[in-house]
Design a protein around this motif. Structure first.
Motif, mmCIF file in Angstrom:
data_model
loop_
_atom_site.group_PDB
_atom_site.id
_atom_site.type_symbol
_atom_site.label_atom_id
_atom_site.label_comp_id
_atom_site.label_asym_id
_atom_site.label_seq_id
_atom_site.Cartn_x
_atom_site.Cartn_y
_atom_site.Cartn_z
ATOM 1 N N LYS A 2 36.153 41.853 40.819
ATOM 2 C CA LYS A 2 34.938 42.460 41.492
ATOM 3 C C LYS A 2 33.454 42.835 40.319
ATOM 4 O O LYS A 2 34.293 42.946 39.480
ATOM 5 C CB LYS A 2 35.721 43.585 42.135
ATOM 6 N N LEU A 3 32.649 43.574 41.133
ATOM 7 C CA LEU A 3 31.916 44.212 40.138
ATOM 8 C C LEU A 3 33.374 45.928 38.714
ATOM 9 O O LEU A 3 32.463 44.923 38.282
ATOM 10 C CB LEU A 3 30.626 44.988 40.934
ATOM 11 N N GLN A 4 33.352 46.190 39.355
ATOM 12 C CA GLN A 4 34.428 47.439 38.705
ATOM 13 C C GLN A 4 35.363 46.873 37.338
ATOM 14 O O GLN A 4 34.806 47.114 36.612
ATOM 15 C CB GLN A 4 34.966 47.959 39.887
ATOM 16 N N GLU A 5 35.759 45.435 38.543
ATOM 17 C CA GLU A 5 36.833 44.804 37.530
ATOM 18 C C GLU A 5 36.434 44.404 36.356
ATOM 19 O O GLU A 5 36.642 44.817 34.785
ATOM 20 C CB GLU A 5 37.928 44.470 38.006
ATOM 21 N N ALA A 6 35.009 43.859 36.206
ATOM 22 C CA ALA A 6 34.226 43.526 35.288
ATOM 23 C C ALA A 6 33.910 44.819 34.054
ATOM 24 O O ALA A 6 33.921 44.679 33.374
ATOM 25 C CB ALA A 6 32.865 43.286 35.810
ATOM 26 N N GLU A 65 32.260 34.619 27.859
ATOM 27 C CA GLU A 65 32.892 34.847 25.983
ATOM 28 C C GLU A 65 34.191 35.930 26.509
ATOM 29 O O GLU A 65 35.213 35.847 26.108
ATOM 30 C CB GLU A 65 32.180 35.232 24.808
ATOM 31 N N VAL A 66 34.070 36.700 27.024
ATOM 32 C CA VAL A 66 34.933 37.388 27.637
ATOM 33 C C VAL A 66 35.733 37.431 28.793
ATOM 34 O O VAL A 66 36.579 38.043 29.862
ATOM 35 C CB VAL A 66 34.744 39.088 27.509
ATOM 36 N N GLY A 67 34.918 36.065 29.465
ATOM 37 C CA GLY A 67 35.721 35.935 30.476
ATOM 38 C C GLY A 67 34.952 36.482 32.152
ATOM 39 O O GLY A 67 36.130 35.941 32.918
ATOM 40 N N ILE A 68 34.411 37.149 32.014
ATOM 41 C CA ILE A 68 33.907 37.971 32.898
ATOM 42 C C ILE A 68 32.973 36.890 33.937
ATOM 43 O O ILE A 68 32.840 36.476 35.193
ATOM 44 C CB ILE A 68 32.766 38.988 32.725
ATOM 45 N N LEU A 69 32.067 36.152 33.174
ATOM 46 C CA LEU A 69 31.399 34.770 33.670
ATOM 47 C C LEU A 69 31.914 33.581 33.672
ATOM 48 O O LEU A 69 32.621 33.332 32.962
ATOM 49 C CB LEU A 69 29.597 34.833 33.614
ATOM 50 N N LYS A 78 22.216 25.555 32.142
ATOM 51 C CA LYS A 78 23.158 26.782 31.970
ATOM 52 C C LYS A 78 23.502 27.154 33.300
ATOM 53 O O LYS A 78 22.067 27.569 33.441
ATOM 54 C CB LYS A 78 23.829 27.081 31.284
ATOM 55 N N HIS A 79 24.098 27.313 34.100
ATOM 56 C CA HIS A 79 24.212 28.181 35.265
ATOM 57 C C HIS A 79 26.282 29.009 35.084
ATOM 58 O O HIS A 79 26.561 28.582 34.861
ATOM 59 C CB HIS A 79 24.044 27.197 36.944
ATOM 60 N N PHE A 80 25.606 30.110 35.698
ATOM 61 C CA PHE A 80 26.652 31.601 35.814
ATOM 62 C C PHE A 80 26.619 32.152 36.887
ATOM 63 O O PHE A 80 26.091 31.690 38.136
ATOM 64 C CB PHE A 80 26.017 32.466 34.632
ATOM 65 N N ARG A 81 28.807 32.448 36.716
ATOM 66 C CA ARG A 81 28.741 33.618 38.236
ATOM 67 C C ARG A 81 29.522 33.901 38.063
ATOM 68 O O ARG A 81 30.418 33.857 37.037
ATOM 69 C CB ARG A 81 29.548 32.136 39.935
ATOM 70 N N ILE A 82 30.208 34.678 38.740
ATOM 71 C CA ILE A 82 31.648 35.070 38.227
ATOM 72 C C ILE A 82 32.775 35.465 38.293
ATOM 73 O O ILE A 82 32.702 34.220 39.142
ATOM 74 C CB ILE A 82 30.967 37.096 39.311
ATOM 75 N N SER A 83 33.407 35.572 37.777
ATOM 76 C CA SER A 83 34.568 34.831 37.627
ATOM 77 C C SER A 83 35.276 34.839 39.387
ATOM 78 O O SER A 83 35.365 36.215 39.512
ATOM 79 C CB SER A 83 35.178 34.822 36.415
ATOM 80 N N CYS A 84 36.279 34.118 39.033
ATOM 81 C CA CYS A 84 37.519 34.396 40.400
ATOM 82 C C CYS A 84 38.608 34.391 40.241
ATOM 83 O O CYS A 84 38.552 36.045 41.362
ATOM 84 C CB CYS A 84 37.164 32.768 40.887
ATOM 85 N N ASN A 85 39.105 34.330 39.484
ATOM 86 C CA ASN A 85 40.433 35.669 38.941
ATOM 87 C C ASN A 85 41.300 35.259 40.382
ATOM 88 O O ASN A 85 42.543 35.354 40.265
ATOM 89 C CB ASN A 85 40.126 36.911 38.742
ATOM 90 N N GLN A 86 41.408 33.511 40.515
ATOM 91 C CA GLN A 86 42.020 33.333 41.827
ATOM 92 C C GLN A 86 43.563 32.833 41.221
ATOM 93 O O GLN A 86 43.073 32.708 39.748
ATOM 94 C CB GLN A 86 41.392 32.824 43.123
ATOM 95 N N GLN A 87 44.093 32.467 41.899
ATOM 96 C CA GLN A 87 45.058 31.116 40.823
ATOM 97 C C GLN A 87 44.576 29.890 41.339
ATOM 98 O O GLN A 87 43.166 29.945 41.493
ATOM 99 C CB GLN A 87 46.517 30.507 42.513
ATOM 100 N N HIS A 88 45.192 28.810 40.032
ATOM 101 C CA HIS A 88 44.346 27.398 39.694
ATOM 102 C C HIS A 88 43.610 27.039 40.655
ATOM 103 O O HIS A 88 44.634 26.681 41.670
ATOM 104 C CB HIS A 88 44.925 27.217 39.050
ATOM 105 N N HIS A 89 42.474 26.708 40.133
ATOM 106 C CA HIS A 89 41.485 26.278 41.799
ATOM 107 C C HIS A 89 40.323 25.324 40.444
ATOM 108 O O HIS A 89 39.994 25.341 39.564
ATOM 109 C CB HIS A 89 41.208 26.597 43.052
ATOM 110 N N HIS A 90 39.345 24.561 41.609
ATOM 111 C CA HIS A 90 38.284 24.509 40.781
ATOM 112 C C HIS A 90 37.090 24.560 42.379
ATOM 113 O O HIS A 90 37.523 25.123 43.104
ATOM 114 C CB HIS A 90 38.579 23.067 40.765
ATOM 115 N N HIS A 91 35.804 23.989 41.652
ATOM 116 C CA HIS A 91 35.001 24.107 42.894
ATOM 117 C C HIS A 91 34.634 23.029 43.050
ATOM 118 O O HIS A 91 34.293 21.935 42.619
ATOM 119 C CB HIS A 91 33.921 25.038 41.430
#
Length: 137
Positions: A2-6, A65-69, A78-91
């Motif tokens: 989430k935004l605040q976590e980032a 680099e810091v794992g937020i995206l 190159k495309h970007f998205r906010i990191s999921c931080n869920q258990q291991h998965h793919h998209h």
């Protein structure tokens, strides 16, 4: 993530959390899927007249680099998205709109047995195609 976590993640690593950085993170927190640097630049230009592509890319690189995206490459860009931080998965990633759908199956079990003595240090597995909405167009 989430935004605040980032924002907290940036602070913990000693980086400034400027209004511009918060706006960048907010853009990705609200986005439904992957977005390009160009998408971000178009979003930022009204509020930050004269914002440069270099500024956008520098921040995107830092957040990656810091794992937020998370990053991926679609259609040579190159495309970007906010990191999921869920258990291991793919998209699954839609090649038109960039929306993603989590895939909870991982092919690594089979790959690890096939590679036996190899030391695997990481992997990335993505499936590309068109989401139902983009197929309907």
């Amino acid at each position: 993530m989430k935004l605040q976590e980032a924002i907290e993640s940036l602070k913990k690593r000693g980086y400034k959390t400027t209004a511009k950085r918060k706006d960048i993170l907010s853009f990705f927190a609200k986005a439904d899927g992957y977005r390009t640097a160009k998408d971000l630049l178009q979003h930022m230009e009204p509020a930050y007249k004269g914002i440069s592509f270099d500024t956008v890319y520098r921040n995107l690189h830092l957040f990656d680099e810091v794992g937020i995206l998370e990053t991926t490459e679609l259609n040579g860009e190159k495309h970007f998205r906010i990191s999921c931080n869920q258990q291991h998965h793919h998209h699954f990633i839609c090649k038109d709109c960039g929306k993603t759908k989590a895939i909870n199956v991982c092919p690594m079990d089979q790959v690890e047995s096939d590679l036996g003595n190899y030391a695997i240090e990481g992997h990335k597995f993505e499936i590309y195609g068109l989401c139902p909405l983009c197929q309907a167009v």
